[in-house]
Motif scaffolding. Sequence first.
Motif, PDB file in Angstrom:
ATOM      1  N   ARG A  42       0.842  -1.196   0.000  1.00 37.35           N
ATOM      2  CA  ARG A  42       0.000   0.000   0.000  1.00 37.35           C
ATOM      3  C   ARG A  42       0.877   1.245   0.000  1.00 37.35           C
ATOM      4  O   ARG A  42       1.946   1.249   0.604  1.00 37.35           O
ATOM      5  CB  ARG A  42      -0.899   0.038   1.250  1.00 37.35           C
ATOM      6  CG  ARG A  42      -1.917  -1.079   1.335  1.00 37.35           C
ATOM      7  CD  ARG A  42      -2.641  -1.057   2.684  1.00 37.35           C
ATOM      8  NE  ARG A  42      -3.734  -2.016   2.715  1.00 37.35           N
ATOM      9  CZ  ARG A  42      -5.002  -1.723   2.459  1.00 37.35           C
ATOM     10  NH1 ARG A  42      -5.332  -0.461   2.168  1.00 37.35           N
ATOM     11  NH2 ARG A  42      -5.941  -2.645   2.493  1.00 37.35           N
ATOM     12  N   ARG A  64       0.504   5.877  -0.269  1.00 37.71           N
ATOM     13  CA  ARG A  64      -0.297   7.086  -0.437  1.00 37.71           C
ATOM     14  C   ARG A  64       0.644   8.240  -0.770  1.00 37.71           C
ATOM     15  O   ARG A  64       1.703   8.384  -0.162  1.00 37.71           O
ATOM     16  CB  ARG A  64      -1.077   7.410   0.838  1.00 37.71           C
ATOM     17  CG  ARG A  64      -2.040   8.588   0.695  1.00 37.71           C
ATOM     18  CD  ARG A  64      -2.678   8.931   2.038  1.00 37.71           C
ATOM     19  NE  ARG A  64      -3.490   7.834   2.551  1.00 37.71           N
ATOM     20  CZ  ARG A  64      -4.764   7.645   2.225  1.00 37.71           C
ATOM     21  NH1 ARG A  64      -5.361   8.472   1.383  1.00 37.71           N
ATOM     22  NH2 ARG A  64      -5.439   6.638   2.743  1.00 37.71           N
ATOM     23  N   GLY A  82      -1.554  13.477   1.021  1.00 38.40           N
ATOM     24  CA  GLY A  82      -2.791  12.762   1.298  1.00 38.40           C
ATOM     25  C   GLY A  82      -3.963  13.124   0.415  1.00 38.40           C
ATOM     26  O   GLY A  82      -5.097  12.760   0.699  1.00 38.40           O
ATOM     27  N   GLU A 129      -5.506   5.994  -1.325  1.00 39.32           N
ATOM     28  CA  GLU A 129      -4.454   5.013  -1.110  1.00 39.32           C
ATOM     29  C   GLU A 129      -4.440   4.007  -2.251  1.00 39.32           C
ATOM     30  O   GLU A 129      -5.482   3.542  -2.698  1.00 39.32           O
ATOM     31  CB  GLU A 129      -4.680   4.292   0.216  1.00 39.32           C
ATOM     32  CG  GLU A 129      -3.580   3.310   0.570  1.00 39.32           C
ATOM     33  CD  GLU A 129      -3.823   2.667   1.923  1.00 39.32           C
ATOM     34  OE1 GLU A 129      -4.908   2.060   2.079  1.00 39.32           O
ATOM     35  OE2 GLU A 129      -2.961   2.779   2.810  1.00 39.32           O
ATOM     36  N   ARG A 130      -3.256   3.677  -2.714  1.00 41.70           N
ATOM     37  CA  ARG A 130      -3.085   2.693  -3.782  1.00 41.70           C
ATOM     38  C   ARG A 130      -2.754   1.352  -3.147  1.00 41.70           C
ATOM     39  O   ARG A 130      -1.950   1.284  -2.205  1.00 41.70           O
ATOM     40  CB  ARG A 130      -1.956   3.137  -4.717  1.00 41.70           C
ATOM     41  CG  ARG A 130      -1.645   2.168  -5.849  1.00 41.70           C
ATOM     42  CD  ARG A 130      -2.789   2.089  -6.837  1.00 41.70           C
ATOM     43  NE  ARG A 130      -2.341   1.505  -8.097  1.00 41.70           N
ATOM     44  CZ  ARG A 130      -2.968   0.527  -8.719  1.00 41.70           C
ATOM     45  NH1 ARG A 130      -4.050  -0.001  -8.195  1.00 41.70           N
ATOM     46  NH2 ARG A 130      -2.531   0.081  -9.869  1.00 41.70           N
ATOM     47  N   SER A 132      -8.385   2.429  -5.773  1.00 48.16           N
ATOM     48  CA  SER A 132      -7.080   3.055  -5.764  1.00 48.16           C
ATOM     49  C   SER A 132      -6.908   4.112  -6.828  1.00 48.16           C
ATOM     50  O   SER A 132      -7.595   4.141  -7.826  1.00 48.16           O
ATOM     51  CB  SER A 132      -6.009   1.984  -5.968  1.00 48.16           C
ATOM     52  OG  SER A 132      -6.220   1.334  -7.200  1.00 48.16           O
ATOM     53  N   CYS A 158      -0.040   7.209  -7.679  1.00 51.66           N
ATOM     54  CA  CYS A 158       0.699   8.438  -7.405  1.00 51.66           C
ATOM     55  C   CYS A 158       1.350   8.985  -8.664  1.00 51.66           C
ATOM     56  O   CYS A 158       1.676  10.162  -8.739  1.00 51.66           O
ATOM     57  CB  CYS A 158       1.816   8.168  -6.389  1.00 51.66           C
ATOM     58  SG  CYS A 158       1.251   7.696  -4.754  1.00 51.66           S
TER      59      CYS A 158
END
Length: 206
Positions: free
Chosen positions: A41, A43, A47, A51-52, A85, A88
Amino acid sequence: MGDHRATAKVRVNGAPAEATLFCTDPPGAANGGGGDGGELRWRCAGGAAAERVLSLDADVLGVEARGKEVVVKAFVLPADAAARSVSCAAGAGKGGGGRRRRRRDYVFEMAAGEDAAAAWCDRMRGSLDSLGRPKRLFILVNPFGGKKCGKKIYEAEIKPLFEAAGVNVTMQETRYQGHAREVASSLDLARYDGIVCVSGDGVLVE
């Protein structure tokens, strides 16, 4: 049996993030027993993005350490099609084009350096190995089957997945009707974990 959790400051495909690796040792892992493998996981810093999450079992083909980087070789849905998800990486989510899975590398640059990268890589490899995935496959490709695209499909779509997963493959093209039957009858099955056919239904019938 045990659970392992590690958190680190990283850059994921160049974007600052905090990542957490969660791995589970399944019962019988030392003997090749199956498990869910755990998950990775992260992020993005600030923020703002969701979250991926990558499932080591369902999404990750393989992993490689390159200095202070961990390269996670994944096979995932487009970021904008996966409700759980958002990536990023800059530009992710553009042109999703449906829910077909795609090959993608996620490069985790570890702020703690090469030792941390090696440790994360070893832990993920151990989890992937515990899943009992095949390591040696025999591939039968019929270049004449269907729309005569068998070899092209294998080279462009299937072979890269096996390479990313570290699977050793032996590929044999069929050259005439009945050739697949001849190959199968002389094959030493003990050398392989499975046989894959890239063809129409002709090879399967043989």
